[in-house]
Design an enzyme around this catalytic site. Structure first.
Site, PDB file in Angstrom:
ATOM      1  N   ILE A  83       0.869  -1.164   0.000  1.00  0.00           N
ATOM      2  CA  ILE A  83       0.000   0.000   0.000  1.00  0.00           C
ATOM      3  C   ILE A  83       0.908   1.217   0.000  1.00  0.00           C
ATOM      4  O   ILE A  83       1.907   1.250   0.722  1.00  0.00           O
ATOM      5  CB  ILE A  83      -0.976   0.012   1.203  1.00  0.00           C
ATOM      6  CG1 ILE A  83      -1.888   1.245   1.154  1.00  0.00           C
ATOM      7  CG2 ILE A  83      -0.253  -0.119   2.515  1.00  0.00           C
ATOM      8  CD1 ILE A  83      -3.028   1.208   2.153  1.00  0.00           C
ATOM      9  N   ALA A  84       0.570   2.184  -0.839  1.00  0.00           N
ATOM     10  CA  ALA A  84       1.366   3.414  -0.886  1.00  0.00           C
ATOM     11  C   ALA A  84       0.489   4.566  -1.363  1.00  0.00           C
ATOM     12  O   ALA A  84      -0.390   4.385  -2.209  1.00  0.00           O
ATOM     13  CB  ALA A  84       2.566   3.254  -1.814  1.00  0.00           C
ATOM     14  N   GLY A  93      -7.035  10.222   4.945  1.00  0.00           N
ATOM     15  CA  GLY A  93      -7.906   9.053   5.002  1.00  0.00           C
ATOM     16  C   GLY A  93      -7.808   8.125   3.810  1.00  0.00           C
ATOM     17  O   GLY A  93      -8.522   7.125   3.747  1.00  0.00           O
ATOM     18  N   LEU A  94      -6.914   8.414   2.876  1.00  0.00           N
ATOM     19  CA  LEU A  94      -6.808   7.573   1.687  1.00  0.00           C
ATOM     20  C   LEU A  94      -6.258   6.191   2.018  1.00  0.00           C
ATOM     21  O   LEU A  94      -6.724   5.187   1.480  1.00  0.00           O
ATOM     22  CB  LEU A  94      -5.946   8.266   0.624  1.00  0.00           C
ATOM     23  CG  LEU A  94      -5.806   7.551  -0.704  1.00  0.00           C
ATOM     24  CD1 LEU A  94      -7.155   7.176  -1.296  1.00  0.00           C
ATOM     25  CD2 LEU A  94      -5.022   8.433  -1.682  1.00  0.00           C
ATOM     26  N   GLY A  95      -5.278   6.100   2.911  1.00  0.00           N
ATOM     27  CA  GLY A  95      -4.751   4.791   3.317  1.00  0.00           C
ATOM     28  C   GLY A  95      -5.838   3.930   3.933  1.00  0.00           C
ATOM     29  O   GLY A  95      -5.964   2.741   3.629  1.00  0.00           O
ATOM     30  N   ARG A  96      -6.663   4.538   4.792  1.00  0.00           N
ATOM     31  CA  ARG A  96      -7.779   3.803   5.415  1.00  0.00           C
ATOM     32  C   ARG A  96      -8.775   3.356   4.349  1.00  0.00           C
ATOM     33  O   ARG A  96      -9.279   2.235   4.370  1.00  0.00           O
ATOM     34  CB  ARG A  96      -8.466   4.684   6.456  1.00  0.00           C
ATOM     35  CG  ARG A  96      -9.633   4.007   7.156  1.00  0.00           C
ATOM     36  CD  ARG A  96     -10.208   4.878   8.262  1.00  0.00           C
ATOM     37  NE  ARG A  96      -9.231   5.153   9.304  1.00  0.00           N
ATOM     38  CZ  ARG A  96      -8.950   4.325  10.311  1.00  0.00           C
ATOM     39  NH1 ARG A  96      -9.575   3.173  10.408  1.00  0.00           N
ATOM     40  NH2 ARG A  96      -8.047   4.642  11.212  1.00  0.00           N
ATOM     41  N   GLU A 117       2.922  -7.086   6.756  1.00  0.00           N
ATOM     42  CA  GLU A 117       4.213  -6.729   7.350  1.00  0.00           C
ATOM     43  C   GLU A 117       4.362  -5.232   7.218  1.00  0.00           C
ATOM     44  O   GLU A 117       3.977  -4.649   6.204  1.00  0.00           O
ATOM     45  CB  GLU A 117       5.364  -7.399   6.595  1.00  0.00           C
ATOM     46  CG  GLU A 117       5.367  -8.887   6.676  1.00  0.00           C
ATOM     47  CD  GLU A 117       6.405  -9.506   5.742  1.00  0.00           C
ATOM     48  OE1 GLU A 117       6.977  -8.789   4.902  1.00  0.00           O
ATOM     49  OE2 GLU A 117       6.617 -10.707   5.868  1.00  0.00           O
ATOM     50  N   ASN A 122       7.599   2.779  11.251  1.00  0.00           N
ATOM     51  CA  ASN A 122       6.479   3.470  10.615  1.00  0.00           C
ATOM     52  C   ASN A 122       5.277   3.478  11.566  1.00  0.00           C
ATOM     53  O   ASN A 122       4.303   2.745  11.375  1.00  0.00           O
ATOM     54  CB  ASN A 122       6.115   2.800   9.286  1.00  0.00           C
ATOM     55  CG  ASN A 122       5.148   3.608   8.464  1.00  0.00           C
ATOM     56  OD1 ASN A 122       4.492   4.516   8.969  1.00  0.00           O
ATOM     57  ND2 ASN A 122       5.030   3.258   7.200  1.00  0.00           N
ATOM     58  N   TYR A 129      -3.207   0.312  11.009  1.00  0.00           N
ATOM     59  CA  TYR A 129      -3.544  -1.108  10.978  1.00  0.00           C
ATOM     60  C   TYR A 129      -4.173  -1.557  12.295  1.00  0.00           C
ATOM     61  O   TYR A 129      -5.151  -2.315  12.298  1.00  0.00           O
ATOM     62  CB  TYR A 129      -2.317  -1.947  10.638  1.00  0.00           C
ATOM     63  CG  TYR A 129      -1.648  -1.551   9.339  1.00  0.00           C
ATOM     64  CD1 TYR A 129      -2.385  -1.085   8.255  1.00  0.00           C
ATOM     65  CD2 TYR A 129      -0.269  -1.606   9.203  1.00  0.00           C
ATOM     66  CE1 TYR A 129      -1.771  -0.707   7.070  1.00  0.00           C
ATOM     67  CE2 TYR A 129       0.353  -1.234   8.013  1.00  0.00           C
ATOM     68  CZ  TYR A 129      -0.402  -0.783   6.959  1.00  0.00           C
ATOM     69  OH  TYR A 129       0.210  -0.410   5.791  1.00  0.00           O
TER      70      TYR A 129
END
Length: 164
Positions: A83-84, A93-96, A117, A122, A129
């Site tokens: 994910i990046a 909120g884009l990662g979520r 992983e 980080n 997560y």
């Protein structure tokens, strides 16, 4: 000004745009073009891109993030492969959004356990997560090279998706 961000299933045509993010974000740990293309095209994988539609781009979409899941149907397991998000679109909120979409797909594929992983250095990703129900289960010392940073292994059990 950002008008909208939309997620869509990635195709191998998206690999150059994905690699434009992958290489600067992950540096020496970046996947090769070939490895990324192989995963994006693999039926056991599910890859998404996030496209931003902005006035600055004349309304043309630009890939600003991506994420991938390996979850062979019937295996019961899923693995968040990657994910990046480009730096300019972090902390909105884009990662979520990407993670929730991967977890929904894992659930659709009947994965009852999802693993990932993450670099031990980080804390923002680890916090994301954890907020989605992942728990730390192990550490791989010195996994990320050449810096020798530990990898934290996390697992989510049960209902894969989480809307919070």
């Amino acid at each position: 000004m950002i008008e909208t961000i939309q997620l869509r299933i990635a195709t191998t045509d998206d690999v150059p745009a994905i690699m434009d993010i992958e290489t600067p974000v992950f540096g020496g740990e970046a996947w090769s073009f070939e490895a990324m293309a192989r995963d994006v095209g693999d039926k056991n994988c599910f890859y998404l891109v996030a496209e931003a539609h902005t006035d600055a781009l004349g309304g043309e979409p630009a890939v600003v993030g991506y994420a991938g899941l390996l979850a062979p149907r019937g295996s019961g397991d899923g693995d968040i492969q990657t994910i990046a998000v480009v730096p300019e679109f972090r902390s909105v909120g884009l990662g979520r959004m990407l993670m929730n979409a991967l977890l929904e797909e894992a659930e659709a594929r009947n994965a009852t356990r999802v693993f990932l992983e993450v670099r031990a250095d980080n804390p923002h990703a680890i916090a994301l997560y954890a907020s989605l129900g992942f728990e730390e289960i192990a550490v791989r010392p010195g996994y990320y090279q050449p810096e020798g940073v530990d990898a934290v292994i996390m697992k989510k059990i049960g209902r894969a998706s989480c809307r919070e």
